[in-house]
Design an enzyme around this catalytic site. Structure first.
Site, PDB file in Angstrom:
ATOM      1  N   CYS A 157       0.816  -1.225   0.000  1.00 34.95           N
ATOM      2  CA  CYS A 157       0.000   0.000   0.000  1.00 34.95           C
ATOM      3  C   CYS A 157       0.843   1.266   0.000  1.00 34.95           C
ATOM      4  CB  CYS A 157      -0.945   0.006   1.197  1.00 34.95           C
ATOM      5  SG  CYS A 157      -2.271  -1.184   1.032  1.00 34.95           S
TER       6      CYS A 157
HETATM    7  N1  COA Z   1     -20.154  -9.062   8.592  1.00 36.44           N
HETATM    8  C1  COA Z   1     -20.662  -9.071   9.854  1.00 36.44           C
HETATM    9  N2  COA Z   1     -19.912  -9.248  10.943  1.00 36.44           N
HETATM   10  C2  COA Z   1     -18.590  -9.436  10.776  1.00 36.44           C
HETATM   11  C3  COA Z   1     -17.981  -9.434   9.511  1.00 36.44           C
HETATM   12  C4  COA Z   1     -18.805  -9.235   8.387  1.00 36.44           C
HETATM   13  N3  COA Z   1     -18.331  -9.215   7.146  1.00 36.44           N
HETATM   14  N4  COA Z   1     -16.653  -9.629   9.643  1.00 36.44           N
HETATM   15  C5  COA Z   1     -16.418  -9.742  10.973  1.00 36.44           C
HETATM   16  N5  COA Z   1     -17.602  -9.634  11.660  1.00 36.44           N
HETATM   17  C6  COA Z   1     -17.788  -9.716  13.106  1.00 36.44           C
HETATM   18  C7  COA Z   1     -16.776 -10.610  13.780  1.00 36.44           C
HETATM   19  O1  COA Z   1     -17.181 -11.959  13.730  1.00 36.44           O
HETATM   20  C8  COA Z   1     -16.758 -10.054  15.165  1.00 36.44           C
HETATM   21  O2  COA Z   1     -17.860 -10.561  15.883  1.00 36.44           O
HETATM   22  P1  COA Z   1     -17.743 -10.939  17.442  1.00 36.44           P
HETATM   23  O3  COA Z   1     -17.413  -9.641  18.146  1.00 36.44           O
HETATM   24  O4  COA Z   1     -19.114 -11.447  17.760  1.00 36.44           O
HETATM   25  O5  COA Z   1     -16.648 -11.943  17.539  1.00 36.44           O
HETATM   26  C9  COA Z   1     -16.998  -8.560  14.972  1.00 36.44           C
HETATM   27  O6  COA Z   1     -17.607  -8.431  13.692  1.00 36.44           O
HETATM   28  C10 COA Z   1     -15.732  -7.738  15.044  1.00 36.44           C
HETATM   29  O7  COA Z   1     -14.738  -8.279  14.136  1.00 36.44           O
HETATM   30  P2  COA Z   1     -13.330  -7.636  13.965  1.00 36.44           P
HETATM   31  O8  COA Z   1     -12.573  -8.393  12.922  1.00 36.44           O
HETATM   32  O9  COA Z   1     -12.680  -7.490  15.312  1.00 36.44           O
HETATM   33  O10 COA Z   1     -13.758  -6.215  13.369  1.00 36.44           O
HETATM   34  P3  COA Z   1     -13.040  -4.829  13.412  1.00 36.44           P
HETATM   35  O11 COA Z   1     -13.943  -3.879  14.100  1.00 36.44           O
HETATM   36  O12 COA Z   1     -11.619  -4.939  13.866  1.00 36.44           O
HETATM   37  O13 COA Z   1     -13.020  -4.427  11.873  1.00 36.44           O
HETATM   38  C11 COA Z   1     -11.466  -4.344  10.023  1.00 36.44           C
HETATM   39  C12 COA Z   1     -12.344  -5.222  10.935  1.00 36.44           C
HETATM   40  C13 COA Z   1     -10.698  -5.273   9.115  1.00 36.44           C
HETATM   41  C14 COA Z   1     -12.397  -3.461   9.203  1.00 36.44           C
HETATM   42  C15 COA Z   1     -10.559  -3.481  10.887  1.00 36.44           C
HETATM   43  O14 COA Z   1      -9.892  -4.236  11.846  1.00 36.44           O
HETATM   44  C16 COA Z   1      -9.523  -2.763  10.054  1.00 36.44           C
HETATM   45  O15 COA Z   1      -9.818  -2.045   9.130  1.00 36.44           O
HETATM   46  N6  COA Z   1      -8.248  -2.884  10.410  1.00 36.44           N
HETATM   47  C17 COA Z   1      -7.177  -2.247   9.677  1.00 36.44           C
HETATM   48  C18 COA Z   1      -6.889  -3.082   8.514  1.00 36.44           C
HETATM   49  C19 COA Z   1      -6.293  -2.379   7.360  1.00 36.44           C
HETATM   50  O16 COA Z   1      -6.422  -1.199   7.187  1.00 36.44           O
HETATM   51  N7  COA Z   1      -5.640  -3.181   6.532  1.00 36.44           N
HETATM   52  C20 COA Z   1      -5.096  -2.781   5.331  1.00 36.44           C
HETATM   53  C21 COA Z   1      -3.857  -2.010   5.584  1.00 36.44           C
HETATM   54  S1  COA Z   1      -3.288  -1.397   4.101  1.00 36.44           S
END
Ligand code: COA
Length: 374
Positions: A157
């Site tokens: 990225c």
């Molecule tokens: N639909 C519904 N629920 C979902 C889901 C989806 N597609 N994907 C995950 N969930 C649920 C999980 O099961 C979890 O449920 P639980 O609390 O009951 O266990 C909950 O949502 C939270 O999941 P989590 O993975 O911890 O979500 P998050 O709030 O951390 O968001 C990202 C996920 C990936 C959006 C976030 O962590 C992020 O953007 N991180 C930075 C990543 C990034 O920028 N990467 C690229 C760098 S270039």
């Protein structure tokens, strides 16, 4: 005398097709239902966990993404495929990555009043290169009728900001006078569209940045006040796809050969890393955060950008201070901050300062301070 590098213009290619969250989730959930039905007995026996559905509300809240442009919508949304299907082309035809790079390059060159013949170096800086060789950049150089040399580089990225510093250094060293940096990102090809945690993250796009020696640049350009790059090894974002995979057909198509991440960890690690880099860069350059008119941040996650902008500026950033393009483009890897700059820079006045910033796998991060010349 050392030449001063500037950004003369940028260009953007946006694929015409777009997938909304509702379309994406409908396709994902149809696949989940079919998989759970196909494995109903194993699930009933407790031998297998049922797959969980995705949701539009989660995607918007967790990421700020509402839609993404893609090169191959129908195949991505087909529950039986869920991947782009871009036909292979004969060697004589322009490669798809070069083609979209040329679209963005055409706009950057036109905006600067240049033609391909003015270019004397091309860098293709992106996350996913279509082939090992010949370099996509050399194909772009050839198609443009550019002279000099060209090469590909990949810093995930952060590729665009690393490309900008590389091009600027080449101009300073006198190795080139007019460098075209292209960022063609067909992120849909490395995304695992069947991974609930990440299937919504990426989109496709291409951007281009034309850098020139100030002495030959058009008057309406952006001075590069300074740049800083940073890398720190991490497995939190990883893709094991590579040319050695073909020796192992049994694992060649395993999910680790696509994008995967520990999203929470990335969030935790990258927010302080990037805000510290920006603040250090500003301090070393003698520029106060308050004098920045705009931050053009990497577009990966709206919550991450909100936190980084707040740490840098010392207050919650307005949309004018830190514009987002995530809602319609999603994460377009290296191109994200360049799209934000391209679409949200025309209103700045001569002398105004802004900061371009990328971050991502590696980990890697880049900070580029720009001042509008006219
Ligand atoms: N639909 C519904 N629920 C979902 C889901 C989806 N597609 N994907 C995950 N969930 C649920 C999980 O099961 C979890 O449920 P639980 O609390 O009951 O266990 C909950 O949502 C939270 O999941 P989590 O993975 O911890 O979500 P998050 O709030 O951390 O968001 C990202 C996920 C990936 C959006 C976030 O962590 C992020 O953007 N991180 C930075 C990543 C990034 O920028 N990467 C690229 C760098 S270039």
């Amino acid at each position: 005398m050392t030449a001063t590098p500037v950004i003369s213009a940028t260009g953007l290619f946006t694929p015409p097709e777009s997938i909304s969250n509702a379309e994406l989730v409908a396709s994902f959930n149809a696949w989940v239902e079919a998989e759970n039905a196909a494995h109903a007995e194993a699930i009933a026996r407790g031998d297998m966990q049922p797959l969980l559905p995705s949701s539009v509300e989660f995607i918007e809240k967790a990421s700020g993404i509402r839609a993404r442009h893609v090169m191959s919508k129908a195949a991505i949304l087909d529950p039986a495929i869920m991947a782009p299907r871009i036909p292979e082309r004969p060697d004589e035809a322009v490669a798809i990555l070069a083609e979209i790079a040329l679209e963005a390059a055409g706009e950057a060159l036109a905006r600067a009043g240049r033609t391909g013949r003015d270019v004397d170096a091309v860098i293709c800086a992106c996350s996913n290169l279509q082939r090992p060789y010949p370099a996509i950049a050399i194909e772009v150089q050839h198609a443009l009728g550019a002279t000099g040399f060209a090469f590909d580089m990949n810093v995930a990225c952060s590729s665009a900001t690393f490309g900008i510093q590389t091009a600027a250094d080449m101009i300073r060293a006198g190795h080139a006078r007019c460098v075209l940096v292209v960022n063609p990102e067909i992120c849909s090809g490395h995304l695992n569209w069947r991974d609930r945690d990440s299937h919504f993250i990426f989109g496709d796009v291409a951007t281009a940045i034309l850098l020139e020696a100030a002495a030959v640049a058009p008057p309406a350009h952006w001075e590069i006040v300074g740049s800083r790059l940073l890398t720190r090894f991490s497995n939190a974002i990883r893709n094991n796809f590579g040319f050695l995979n073909r020796a192992h057909p049994e694992t060649r198509d395993a999910p680790d050969k696509l994008f995967r991440q520990e999203g929470r960890r990335v969030f935790r690690d990258v927010v302080p890393m990037v805000s510290d880099l920006i603040l250090r860069h500003l301090a070393e350059t003698g520029i106060s955060p308050a004098s920045l008119r705009r931050l053009w941040l990497h577009q990966a996650n709206a919550n991450m950008n909100r936190l980084i902008a707040e740490r840098v500026l010392g207050h919650a950033a307005s949309e004018a201070e830190s514009p987002t393009v995530l809602d319609t483009y999603a994460n377009t890897s290296s191109a994200g901050s360049i799209i934000a700059f391209h679409l949200h820079s025309a209103d700045l006045a001569a002398g105004d300062l802004g900061l371009l910033c990328s971050f991502g796998a590696g980990y890697s991060a880049g900070s580029v301070i720009l001042r509008r010349a006219l």
